[in-house]
Every structure is written in structure tokens, then in C-alpha cells.
Design a protein around this motif. Sequence first.
Motif, PDB file in Angstrom:
ATOM      1  N   MET A  46       4.408  12.115 -48.851  1.00 39.41           N
ATOM      2  CA  MET A  46       3.742  12.760 -49.982  1.00 39.41           C
ATOM      3  C   MET A  46       4.497  14.004 -50.433  1.00 39.41           C
ATOM      4  O   MET A  46       4.712  14.212 -51.633  1.00 39.41           O
ATOM      5  CB  MET A  46       2.299  13.134 -49.603  1.00 39.41           C
ATOM      6  CG  MET A  46       1.410  11.930 -49.458  1.00 39.41           C
ATOM      7  SD  MET A  46      -0.343  12.230 -49.075  1.00 39.41           S
ATOM      8  CE  MET A  46      -0.441  13.838 -48.473  1.00 39.41           C
TER       9      MET A  46
ATOM     10  N   CYS B 241       6.678  24.184 -50.800  1.00 39.17           N
ATOM     11  CA  CYS B 241       7.078  23.076 -49.931  1.00 39.17           C
ATOM     12  C   CYS B 241       7.466  23.602 -48.550  1.00 39.17           C
ATOM     13  O   CYS B 241       7.061  23.035 -47.529  1.00 39.17           O
ATOM     14  CB  CYS B 241       8.242  22.303 -50.557  1.00 39.17           C
ATOM     15  SG  CYS B 241       8.873  20.980 -49.507  1.00 39.17           S
TER      16      CYS B 241
ATOM     17  N   THR C 266       7.767  13.008 -52.229  1.00 41.34           N
ATOM     18  CA  THR C 266       7.608  12.519 -53.605  1.00 41.34           C
ATOM     19  C   THR C 266       7.215  13.649 -54.555  1.00 41.34           C
ATOM     20  O   THR C 266       7.597  13.639 -55.721  1.00 41.34           O
ATOM     21  CB  THR C 266       6.566  11.393 -53.671  1.00 41.34           C
ATOM     22  OG1 THR C 266       5.345  11.849 -53.118  1.00 41.34           O
ATOM     23  CG2 THR C 266       7.049  10.158 -52.935  1.00 41.34           C
ATOM     24  N   MET C 267       6.461  14.627 -54.071  1.00 38.24           N
ATOM     25  CA  MET C 267       6.061  15.739 -54.936  1.00 38.24           C
ATOM     26  C   MET C 267       7.257  16.595 -55.338  1.00 38.24           C
ATOM     27  O   MET C 267       7.325  17.095 -56.457  1.00 38.24           O
ATOM     28  CB  MET C 267       5.024  16.636 -54.225  1.00 38.24           C
ATOM     29  CG  MET C 267       3.645  16.041 -54.189  1.00 38.24           C
ATOM     30  SD  MET C 267       2.440  16.978 -53.207  1.00 38.24           S
ATOM     31  CE  MET C 267       2.884  18.644 -53.400  1.00 38.24           C
ATOM     32  N   TYR C 268       8.195  16.768 -54.428  1.00 35.43           N
ATOM     33  CA  TYR C 268       9.323  17.658 -54.691  1.00 35.43           C
ATOM     34  C   TYR C 268      10.633  16.893 -54.890  1.00 35.43           C
ATOM     35  O   TYR C 268      11.707  17.458 -54.747  1.00 35.43           O
ATOM     36  CB  TYR C 268       9.457  18.670 -53.545  1.00 35.43           C
ATOM     37  CG  TYR C 268       8.305  19.631 -53.518  1.00 35.43           C
ATOM     38  CD1 TYR C 268       8.265  20.691 -54.401  1.00 35.43           C
ATOM     39  CD2 TYR C 268       7.247  19.466 -52.631  1.00 35.43           C
ATOM     40  CE1 TYR C 268       7.202  21.577 -54.394  1.00 35.43           C
ATOM     41  CE2 TYR C 268       6.182  20.348 -52.617  1.00 35.43           C
ATOM     42  CZ  TYR C 268       6.163  21.402 -53.504  1.00 35.43           C
ATOM     43  OH  TYR C 268       5.115  22.267 -53.506  1.00 35.43           O
TER      44      TYR C 268
END
Length: 181
Positions: free
Chosen positions: A141, A172, A144-146
Motif C-alpha cells: 500500500m 512515507c 503504490t501511494m508513493y
Amino acid sequence: VSIHQPSTVVFNLFNSVCLLSRGKQVYFGPTGAPALDFFATNGYACPEFSNPAEHFLDMINTDFNPDQKKVVDALADAFSTSLKPALPKPVANDPTQYSGAQEAGYVGQFVTLLTRITHQSVKNPYIYMVRVVMYIALSFMVGTMYSGVGTAARESENEQDAMNAAQKLLPCLYYVQAFLV
């Protein structure tokens, strides 16, 4: 151990019993004949074929019968004058008085803790498998966010855009430090 209304079999397994009521010690001593004799001597004999533990609790329970307060007071007074002085004085339990007593060094503490955590890991591997799956899912997760943020920071021509992209990575880093370590 505190057991509420034990059966006769369980009650007879105890070496001693402590009966408390309304903040007073009503009896403390061996189970069996001495406890029955104490109650019988003070006028509250246990009926034949009756559970002694249940009889004792009936005598000292004041929740349902306020008149039992007099019984509790009488038994507490009788106990304080008859049996209490005969009880042995407690022996001080000082670990430094033992011949083999010594402090564990850092290596000994580390080995003890390592052994304990190894035993826990072997006994319950399911917990560690859940942790591994959880960390993999959380890493996916976060990844994919960063995704692509670091590349934007490196390849940016403008210094301000590079700074903004780098600042987006700070949450992050906090998340990884706080939850994935």
C-alpha cells in the motif's frame, strides 16, 4: 487463589483458607477439621452432609441477610482472640540471603530473553505469519501511494519542484519508521 463456592472435593484440596467479610478476617488457617471446629466452637456448626465451603460462605455473606453482620462480627472477634496469636510469623523472603543468589549480567539477561522469545515463536507461529502478511500488505500500500515520487524529485529541473517532491516523501518515512519496524 480466590474461588467462589468450591465443591467439597475442591475445598478439601486446599491446605489453608482465608475467609474475609466486610473488611474483617473471619478465619485463616487449615481447612478440614480445624475450620469446622472453629465454626462449631463459636456456635455455627456445619450441618451434617453439607458442603463446608458453602456453609462458611452462608455464615459470612451479608449481601442478602443484614442480620449476618452480627455473625461476622462475632466470628471476627473470636478469630482475633483465639487463633490469630497462634499463627506463625511470616518468614522474610530475601533473595540475597540464598547461597546461589546473584544478579544476571547483560549476556545472561540477553540469553534468557532470547530463549523466551524463541519458545514463544515456536509455540505460536501463527502470530508471526500474520505479522509477515500484514507487513507485506502495508508495504504494498505504501509503495503504490508513493510510486514515482522519488523519481520526480531526482529528475526535476526546477529546484522548487524537487523540494516539493522530496517533502512528499516525509510522511512515507514517518509511516515506515512508526509501523513497519
